[in-house]
Design an enzyme around this catalytic site. Structure first.
Site, mmCIF file in Angstrom:
data_model
loop_
_atom_site.group_PDB
_atom_site.id
_atom_site.type_symbol
_atom_site.label_atom_id
_atom_site.label_comp_id
_atom_site.label_asym_id
_atom_site.label_seq_id
_atom_site.Cartn_x
_atom_site.Cartn_y
_atom_site.Cartn_z
ATOM 1 N N GLU A 99 0.849 -1.201 0.000
ATOM 2 C CA GLU A 99 0.000 0.000 0.000
ATOM 3 C C GLU A 99 0.881 1.247 0.000
ATOM 4 O O GLU A 99 1.981 1.243 0.555
ATOM 5 C CB GLU A 99 -0.905 -0.108 1.233
ATOM 6 C CG GLU A 99 -1.910 0.963 1.498
ATOM 7 C CD GLU A 99 -2.881 1.327 0.397
ATOM 8 O OE1 GLU A 99 -2.432 1.599 -0.726
ATOM 9 O OE2 GLU A 99 -4.088 1.393 0.679
ATOM 10 N N ASP A 100 0.409 2.284 -0.644
ATOM 11 C CA ASP A 100 1.196 3.522 -0.670
ATOM 12 C C ASP A 100 1.209 4.227 0.677
ATOM 13 O O ASP A 100 2.253 4.596 1.189
ATOM 14 C CB ASP A 100 0.676 4.474 -1.775
ATOM 15 C CG ASP A 100 -0.834 4.725 -1.702
ATOM 16 O OD1 ASP A 100 -1.519 4.164 -0.830
ATOM 17 O OD2 ASP A 100 -1.332 5.494 -2.549
ATOM 18 N N ASP A 103 -3.558 6.233 6.094
ATOM 19 C CA ASP A 103 -3.973 7.515 6.667
ATOM 20 C C ASP A 103 -4.839 7.198 7.881
ATOM 21 O O ASP A 103 -4.317 6.934 8.954
ATOM 22 C CB ASP A 103 -4.706 8.295 5.562
ATOM 23 C CG ASP A 103 -5.101 9.695 5.967
ATOM 24 O OD1 ASP A 103 -4.209 10.468 6.348
ATOM 25 O OD2 ASP A 103 -6.293 10.026 5.903
ATOM 26 N N PHE A 152 -0.992 16.275 3.516
ATOM 27 C CA PHE A 152 -1.414 15.519 2.346
ATOM 28 C C PHE A 152 -0.204 15.318 1.445
ATOM 29 O O PHE A 152 0.434 16.271 1.000
ATOM 30 C CB PHE A 152 -2.549 16.216 1.594
ATOM 31 C CG PHE A 152 -3.228 15.281 0.636
ATOM 32 C CD1 PHE A 152 -4.218 14.408 1.068
ATOM 33 C CD2 PHE A 152 -2.839 15.230 -0.698
ATOM 34 C CE1 PHE A 152 -4.810 13.514 0.195
ATOM 35 C CE2 PHE A 152 -3.437 14.332 -1.580
ATOM 36 C CZ PHE A 152 -4.419 13.469 -1.131
ATOM 37 N N ARG A 165 1.658 11.831 -9.550
ATOM 38 C CA ARG A 165 2.129 10.480 -9.239
ATOM 39 C C ARG A 165 3.549 10.249 -9.752
ATOM 40 O O ARG A 165 4.278 9.400 -9.258
ATOM 41 C CB ARG A 165 1.216 9.433 -9.895
ATOM 42 C CG ARG A 165 -0.210 9.401 -9.347
ATOM 43 C CD ARG A 165 -0.915 8.143 -9.869
ATOM 44 N NE ARG A 165 -2.359 8.205 -9.729
ATOM 45 C CZ ARG A 165 -3.034 7.869 -8.626
ATOM 46 N NH1 ARG A 165 -2.399 7.465 -7.565
ATOM 47 N NH2 ARG A 165 -4.344 7.931 -8.600
#
Ligand code: IMP
Ligand code: MG
Length: 175
Positions: A99-100, A103, A152, A165
């Site tokens: 997973e990137d 959060d 963010f 990206r």
């Protein structure tokens, strides 16, 4: 000209490369003698997964899932919809979710529950980034690249409205 949406650097390119290679060595050591199915969560994890697997020397397959979590653009709700499911069964397999970013953790929490129900031999998580301040569920990913502050993040796979990206480092979205 510099893009005004790109704010301060959160993780520099060299640090990313070094840490991703290190994670690959850890995964290789931990899974020695086993075969791995790496499940990339589209789209954000694509760059991370591609680099990570180059540092893994146990036999590994890759598969992908795409999920969308209902909510605003920067806040997930925990209600998750599967847009693309795995191509193959994971029953009896050693599965590593790649997973990137974690959060609130709600997306991954849902994904873990969903994949666990398919009876893999093992199920672990490798997340490039976590925001510990934001975590709302009980999650302990086996591998974490970096803990970042509550900003963010964009770049290295992570987007804001599908952009940025392609940055080769992680930046904060400018406020
Ligand atoms: P969670 O369910 O709140 O943990 O959010 C999970 C998903 O939201 C991640 O897999 C990302 O796709 C997206 N996300 C959360 N925080 C960020 C961020 O800082 N930058 C880009 N995407 C993010
Ligand atoms: Mg994601």
């Amino acid at each position: 000209m510099a893009d005004p949406a790109i704010g301060e650097t959160l993780v520099a390119k060299e640090d990313l490369q070094r840490r991703v290679a290190e994670l690959g060595r850890e995964v290789s050591r931990d899974y020695a003698g086993r075969e791995l199915v790496m499940v990339g969560v589209l789209k954000g994890a694509v760059l991370f997964l591609a680099d990570l697997m180059r540092s893994i020397d146990v036999p590994c397959e890759i598969d992908f899932m795409a999920v969308s979590s209902y909510g605003s653009q920067t806040d997930s709700s925990g209600v998750v919809r599967i847009l693309k499911d795995l191509d193959a069964s994971i029953e009896g397999r050693h599965v590593l979710i790649v997973e990137d970013i974690i959060d609130s953790g709600l997306t991954l929490h849902y994904l873990m529950r969903n994949l666990r129900a398919r009876n893999p031999a093992s199920l672990e998580v490798c997340a490039l980034l976590t925001k510990p301040e934001r975590l709302r569920v009980d999650l302990s990913p086996r591998y974490v690249g970096f803990e970042i502050p509550n900003r963010f993040a964009i770049g290295y796979g992570l987007d804001h409205a599908q952009r940025h990206r392609n940055l080769d480092y992680v930046a904060a979205l400018a406020d």
